[in-house]
Design a protein around this motif. Sequence first.
Motif, PDB file in Angstrom:
ATOM      1  N   TYR A  93       0.852  -1.184   0.000  1.00  0.00           N
ATOM      2  CA  TYR A  93       0.000   0.000   0.000  1.00  0.00           C
ATOM      3  C   TYR A  93       0.895   1.244   0.000  1.00  0.00           C
ATOM      4  CZ  TYR A  93       0.798  -0.257   5.073  1.00  0.00           C
ATOM      5  OH  TYR A  93       1.382  -0.337   6.314  1.00  0.00           O
ATOM      6  N   ALA A  94       0.290   2.360  -0.396  1.00  0.00           N
ATOM      7  CA  ALA A  94       1.057   3.604  -0.523  1.00  0.00           C
ATOM      8  C   ALA A  94       0.636   4.583   0.555  1.00  0.00           C
ATOM      9  CB  ALA A  94       0.854   4.212  -1.905  1.00  0.00           C
ATOM     10  N   GLU A 113      -7.433   2.765  -4.327  1.00  0.00           N
ATOM     11  CA  GLU A 113      -8.147   2.615  -5.603  1.00  0.00           C
ATOM     12  C   GLU A 113      -7.235   2.771  -6.808  1.00  0.00           C
ATOM     13  OE1 GLU A 113     -11.996   4.372  -6.257  1.00  0.00           O
ATOM     14  OE2 GLU A 113     -12.496   4.279  -4.121  1.00  0.00           O
ATOM     15  N   CYS A 114      -5.967   2.406  -6.633  1.00  0.00           N
ATOM     16  CA  CYS A 114      -5.055   2.396  -7.776  1.00  0.00           C
ATOM     17  C   CYS A 114      -3.890   1.465  -7.464  1.00  0.00           C
ATOM     18  CB  CYS A 114      -4.540   3.805  -8.093  1.00  0.00           C
ATOM     19  SG  CYS A 114      -3.512   4.514  -6.797  1.00  0.00           S
ATOM     20  N   THR A 118       1.531   3.128  -9.544  1.00  0.00           N
ATOM     21  CA  THR A 118       1.143   4.310 -10.327  1.00  0.00           C
ATOM     22  C   THR A 118       1.137   5.576  -9.471  1.00  0.00           C
ATOM     23  OG1 THR A 118      -1.240   4.059  -9.908  1.00  0.00           O
ATOM     24  CG2 THR A 118      -0.315   2.879 -11.811  1.00  0.00           C
ATOM     25  N   VAL A 119       1.319   5.427  -8.144  1.00  0.00           N
ATOM     26  CA  VAL A 119       1.353   6.605  -7.272  1.00  0.00           C
ATOM     27  C   VAL A 119       2.621   7.394  -7.566  1.00  0.00           C
ATOM     28  CG1 VAL A 119       1.415   7.409  -4.873  1.00  0.00           C
ATOM     29  CG2 VAL A 119       0.010   5.420  -5.496  1.00  0.00           C
ATOM     30  N   ARG A 144      -8.049   8.803  -3.319  1.00  0.00           N
ATOM     31  CA  ARG A 144      -7.949   8.110  -4.601  1.00  0.00           C
ATOM     32  C   ARG A 144      -7.600   9.102  -5.708  1.00  0.00           C
ATOM     33  NH1 ARG A 144     -14.406   6.987  -5.114  1.00  0.00           N
ATOM     34  NH2 ARG A 144     -15.022   9.144  -5.503  1.00  0.00           N
ATOM     35  N   PRO A 145      -7.020   8.614  -6.788  1.00  0.00           N
ATOM     36  CA  PRO A 145      -6.691   9.507  -7.900  1.00  0.00           C
ATOM     37  C   PRO A 145      -7.952  10.153  -8.471  1.00  0.00           C
ATOM     38  CG  PRO A 145      -5.593   7.386  -8.152  1.00  0.00           C
ATOM     39  CD  PRO A 145      -6.560   7.230  -7.017  1.00  0.00           C
ATOM     40  N   THR A 146      -7.833  11.444  -8.835  1.00  0.00           N
ATOM     41  CA  THR A 146      -8.979  12.143  -9.436  1.00  0.00           C
ATOM     42  C   THR A 146      -8.979  12.010 -10.946  1.00  0.00           C
ATOM     43  OG1 THR A 146      -7.771  14.213  -9.719  1.00  0.00           O
ATOM     44  CG2 THR A 146      -8.940  13.896  -7.617  1.00  0.00           C
TER      45      THR A 146
END
Length: 161
Positions: A93-94, A113-114, A118-119, A144-146
């Motif tokens: 996890y990030a 949620e990614c 990709t973070v 989560r990413p927008t």
Amino acid sequence: MSEPVQRVLGPVALDYTVHAGSVTGAFLEALLDKRLVGRRCPSCAKVFLPPRGACPTCAVPMPEAVEVGQRGVVTTFSVIRIPFDGQVLTPPYAAAHIVLDGADTPLLHIVGECDVDTVRMGMRVEAVWADPIEPTLASVRYFRPTGEPDVAWDAFKEHLG
Ligand SMILES: [Zn+2]
């Protein structure tokens, strides 16, 4: 020959009550309304989230509450891949420093949620709230990413600390 004892695991239970104080208490109460409320320094005008009672730079009280946005930018992060005792989340996890829109200091939280790979620094994220809401920062499940374009380094480098 036996190996020297390096640690002993045993059950421990402690009952205690934490009094949050007025600044943190107001922050936690605002979470119940799904609001993120920091404090602005009257001297340097920086908005601190999580809030503090006094500015660590100017050493003055910060009575002004300021609601910040639910979206922000990842300024730095770490991917946790190694399990450890007491871990709440399952790796990988990030964990990231996220400077929310309208704030000047980073909030440490989880990016979800990614794919953790990709973070990235500059990634735009938004709060995802838990259900039910409780007066803890865990009421924000994660960010989560927008899908918005990344923010350039020059736009957030002064907010890294
Ligand atoms: Zn200040």
